[in-house]
Design an enzyme around this catalytic site. Sequence first.
Site, mmCIF file in Angstrom:
data_model
loop_
_atom_site.group_PDB
_atom_site.id
_atom_site.type_symbol
_atom_site.label_atom_id
_atom_site.label_comp_id
_atom_site.label_asym_id
_atom_site.label_seq_id
_atom_site.Cartn_x
_atom_site.Cartn_y
_atom_site.Cartn_z
ATOM 1 N N ASP B 11 6.692 0.843 -4.579
ATOM 2 C CA ASP B 11 5.412 0.864 -3.867
ATOM 3 C C ASP B 11 4.299 0.903 -4.904
ATOM 4 O O ASP B 11 4.310 1.743 -5.805
ATOM 5 C CB ASP B 11 5.323 2.114 -2.988
ATOM 6 N N ASP B 130 9.072 -1.905 10.219
ATOM 7 C CA ASP B 130 9.163 -0.449 10.216
ATOM 8 C C ASP B 130 9.524 -0.016 11.629
ATOM 9 O O ASP B 130 8.873 -0.423 12.599
ATOM 10 C CB ASP B 130 7.819 0.168 9.805
#
Lengths: 247, 259
Positions: B11, B130
Site C-alpha cells: 500500500d 472489497d
Amino acid sequence: MVPAQPCISSEFLSDPLVFAAFQIGRAFTVTLILDYDAGNLGSVKRACSEVGLQAEFAAHPDALEQAERIIFPGVGAAGSAMRSLRERGLDTALKNAIAKGTPLLGICLGMQVSLDHSEENDTPTLGLLGGRVQRFKLNRPELKIPHMGWNEVKVQQSHPVLAGIEPGDEFYFVHGYYPMPTAPEHVLTLTEYEGDFVSAVGKNNYIGTQFHPEKSGQVGLRLFENFARWDGVWQSSALPEGGSNAQ
Amino acid sequence: MLSKRVVACLDVRDGHLAKSVKFVNTQNIGDPVEKAREYYLDGLDELVFYDITASSDKRNIMLDVVEAVAAQVFIPLSVGGGIRSVADATDLRLAGAEKINVNSAAVARPDLINECSAAVGDQNIVLSMDVRRVAPSAAQPSGFEIVINGGRTPTGRDALEWALEGEKRGAGELVVNSIDADGTRDGYDIALTALIAAAVRIPVIASGGAGLPEHLHEVLTDGKADAALVASMVHYGDYRVSGLKQYLHEQGLKIRMSW
C-alpha cells in the site's frame, strides 16, 4: 536459495569508467526493438538495459537494415499486428534481416506471427518458420484460457540463447494461442498445460519464445544476456546424421 | 501446469509504503521501491501496488513509483487505487504496470471494466473487490456484500453477483479481499474465496488475513485460489517470501522454486 545475478548489473555500470569502457566495446552495436503499435514495449527495453544491452525502438524498415540484432515483441491480436507490419513495410524488412543472418528474437505475438499462419483472425503470417499457430482446446474445466502465470520451460535442444536454463526454471506466460512448427528440429522448448505445447522455436538466426522473458525474473534476464552475445549461428541437434547445415 | 502464485501487496500513500489494519491507522513502513526489489530478489511471483493517496494532487507520485519499480523488478507488476478512466489505466501501463486493478470506480460505473479491458487487453484488467460478511438477504443472497472507498462504504451489492458481472464485462482476474479478515493475520476468508473461485473461469487472488504459511496453503487448496496475496506478514519481517514458497512447495503445491 541464492538468486542468480545478471553478469552485468546496473550497479556495476553505474561506475563511470566501467560504463565508458562498456560503451566503447559496443560502440557499433545496434539492437532494435521493433515498434509497430503492438503493445507496451517499455518492459522489453528495461530488461535489455538491466543486462547492459542498449536497445532502441525502431518503426521504419530502413532501420532494420542497419541493425546488429532485432527484438520483435508484441501483445494483442495477430490480425492487427500483421496489418500494422505490412503498412510500415516491416514484413519485408524482417524477411530481409533473416536472410542476411541478423539475430532475431521474437516474443509472444512477435513469435507467433513468424510462422506461416495464425488461427487468430485466420491470419496469414510472415513464414520465417514453417508451421501454424492454434488456440488452446482444453478439456479440463479448471484450466483457464488465457494460460496466464508461471510455468516450466523444458529445454529440448541446446541453444546459445537458452544457455543456463535449468530443469524446473519457470517463465511468465500470458496467451491463448501457441505455435505448432512443422519441423520437429525447430522445437526448442516444451511447456505442460493439459499436455505439452511448444513454448520456444528456433531456426538458424531466428529464435522465438511464447513466454515473456522480460517478466520472468533473473532467469528471463539471462535470456536477454545470452541474446546480446549471440552471433546468430545455431544448428539443430535434432537433425539426422548428414543432415543439411544451411546457415 | 501453472504454479500457484505468491503475490505481495504494497500500500502506497504519497509515494511511501503504508500498511493498514482494517483500513485505518496506516503506518509508514518504508520505501516501496526498495521493498519491491527485496521481494523480487527473494522469489516473489507478482507485485501489487495499491495507491491509497487521499489527495488527488499527489496522484502523479504513483506514476513515479511505478516507473522506478518497473526499472528494477522484472515480474508482473499490478497497480490499483483511484483508477477512474481509461486514461488513468493507460498512464500506469506506460509507466510500467502490467496489470491494472479497478475497484470502487468500477462499482460506481461498471462500464469502466469494459472500457479498460478493451483498451489494454482483458488479461491485464483485474477487478479488485472489497467484501464483508452480512446476513444473507434478498439483496445479498450470498451473505457477502461489496464495500467501497477502502471498506468504509457499503454498497448493498452482492459480492458473488458482482464477481460474475465483472467477469462478463471483461475482467481477466479477480482480487477478492475480505475486509473482515484484512490486517487480522487470522487467515483468509476461505468460504468467500472458494465461493467466488468456483463460480468464475478467471483466476482469483485471495486477499486479507494472511498471518501464517498455513493460511496460504489453506486458501490455495480449500479456498481454490490461484494466488495468495500477502502483506504485513512479510512487510514486518516475520516471514520471507522465499520461506513461504518453500513451505508451500514442501506441502506439495506447484510453486516456482528457482529464480
